[in-house]
Design a protein around this motif. Sequence first.
Motif, PDB file in Angstrom:
ATOM      1  N   PHE A 135     -10.546 -20.146  13.426  1.00  0.00           N
ATOM      2  CA  PHE A 135     -10.124 -21.308  12.144  1.00  0.00           C
ATOM      3  C   PHE A 135     -11.450 -22.722  11.801  1.00  0.00           C
ATOM      4  N   SER A 136     -11.955 -22.695  13.167  1.00  0.00           N
ATOM      5  CA  SER A 136     -13.436 -23.417  12.675  1.00  0.00           C
ATOM      6  C   SER A 136     -14.710 -23.072  11.834  1.00  0.00           C
ATOM      7  N   ALA A 137     -13.966 -22.189  10.715  1.00  0.00           N
ATOM      8  CA  ALA A 137     -15.130 -21.157  10.054  1.00  0.00           C
ATOM      9  C   ALA A 137     -14.700 -21.422   8.611  1.00  0.00           C
ATOM     10  N   ASP A 179     -16.123  -8.515  -0.242  1.00  0.00           N
ATOM     11  CA  ASP A 179     -16.818  -9.564   1.339  1.00  0.00           C
ATOM     12  C   ASP A 179     -17.243  -9.032   1.871  1.00  0.00           C
ATOM     13  N   ILE A 180     -15.726  -9.072   2.925  1.00  0.00           N
ATOM     14  CA  ILE A 180     -15.411  -8.300   3.888  1.00  0.00           C
ATOM     15  C   ILE A 180     -16.391  -7.332   4.226  1.00  0.00           C
ATOM     16  N   THR A 181     -15.899  -5.740   3.300  1.00  0.00           N
ATOM     17  CA  THR A 181     -16.636  -4.927   3.190  1.00  0.00           C
ATOM     18  C   THR A 181     -18.051  -4.887   3.425  1.00  0.00           C
ATOM     19  N   GLY A 218      -9.198 -13.272  11.674  1.00  0.00           N
ATOM     20  CA  GLY A 218      -9.497 -12.288  12.948  1.00  0.00           C
ATOM     21  C   GLY A 218     -10.219 -10.648  13.097  1.00  0.00           C
ATOM     22  N   CYS A 219     -11.174 -10.709  12.543  1.00  0.00           N
ATOM     23  CA  CYS A 219     -11.570  -9.613  12.355  1.00  0.00           C
ATOM     24  C   CYS A 219     -12.749  -9.094  13.218  1.00  0.00           C
ATOM     25  N   GLU A 261     -21.112 -13.906   3.363  1.00  0.00           N
ATOM     26  CA  GLU A 261     -18.948 -14.833   3.339  1.00  0.00           C
ATOM     27  C   GLU A 261     -17.599 -14.098   3.615  1.00  0.00           C
ATOM     28  N   GLY A 262     -18.586 -11.641   3.765  1.00  0.00           N
ATOM     29  CA  GLY A 262     -17.337 -11.636   5.061  1.00  0.00           C
ATOM     30  C   GLY A 262     -17.880 -12.078   5.867  1.00  0.00           C
ATOM     31  N   LEU A 263     -17.996 -12.196   6.772  1.00  0.00           N
ATOM     32  CA  LEU A 263     -18.633 -12.520   7.974  1.00  0.00           C
ATOM     33  C   LEU A 263     -17.785 -13.460   8.548  1.00  0.00           C
ATOM     34  N   ARG A 264     -17.377 -15.253   7.091  1.00  0.00           N
ATOM     35  CA  ARG A 264     -16.885 -16.085   7.753  1.00  0.00           C
ATOM     36  C   ARG A 264     -15.354 -15.948   7.264  1.00  0.00           C
TER      37      ARG A 264
END
Length: 267
Positions: free
Chosen positions: A249-251, A124-126, A51-52, A42-45
């Motif tokens: 945004f396709s994510a 999640d990003i972490t 934009g990371c 989920e972090g990848l999404r």
Amino acid sequence: MKLRIYLFLLTTLLASCTKEPAVIDSAPVVPKLAKPAGDPVEGLRIATRVGCNGCHSKTGAGSVFVEEPGQFRLVAANLTEKRALYDDAALERLVRHGKTHDGHVPLGMPIKMFQYLSDQEMRDITAWLRALPAVDNADLPKGMLSDEIAKQLKDGTFPYDDFLPDPIVQSSEEVPTETLALGKHLAMTSCPECHGPDLNGFPGDNAPSLIVAKAYSAENFARLMKTGITSSGTESKSGLMTKVGQKRFSAMTDAEVKALKAYLDSR
């Protein structure tokens, strides 16, 4: 003497027996629940949507994302190297508050947008960031600022403040689920980088006010977000929204796209 002591003790004991028993607080102790762990998938999404991995590259190896010869070179760092400088709390302070490990200005990071990320999104990003395989990017150059820009940043006259958080942090524990609240959350964590903190565009910039979303049908808006194709059936005039739609945004899920459209229509 012994008799007097005995009578005293007996009197004290009898007096204590007549008292009502002490009330023992039997309320159960509720343990503090641990916060949910971060989900790297989920972090990848989320990292894709905000934009990371656009600026820092899909592998996190970093890249030069904007450069003006003689004026500045903004470099997105190699995340797989820099992550070692931050524990999870420090990473949250960097992303949502612009607090770097050594106090340098995170010029180019849209902190005014990232400050709205929820606690769970940060976890999640972490988790995604920690799970990235290490990448060696020895050719990645260092950033550069002209003396003039460095002075402006130091004395507070730099004309842009996107890298500074607002005085009141706007984050929450969880992503809201109610449609309009979810749409607002998605808008504020996805769109201000180009369309301004109030979503009405930056003066003199090509990115328009998001009032334009009202001119889109639900079907055409979904197509824009997923493929970058505008309501006229072409790419965006500058090409930027087309790239952002395709790469970021396709994510978004169909439900997120619908919620975003509902919020933008409600403004």
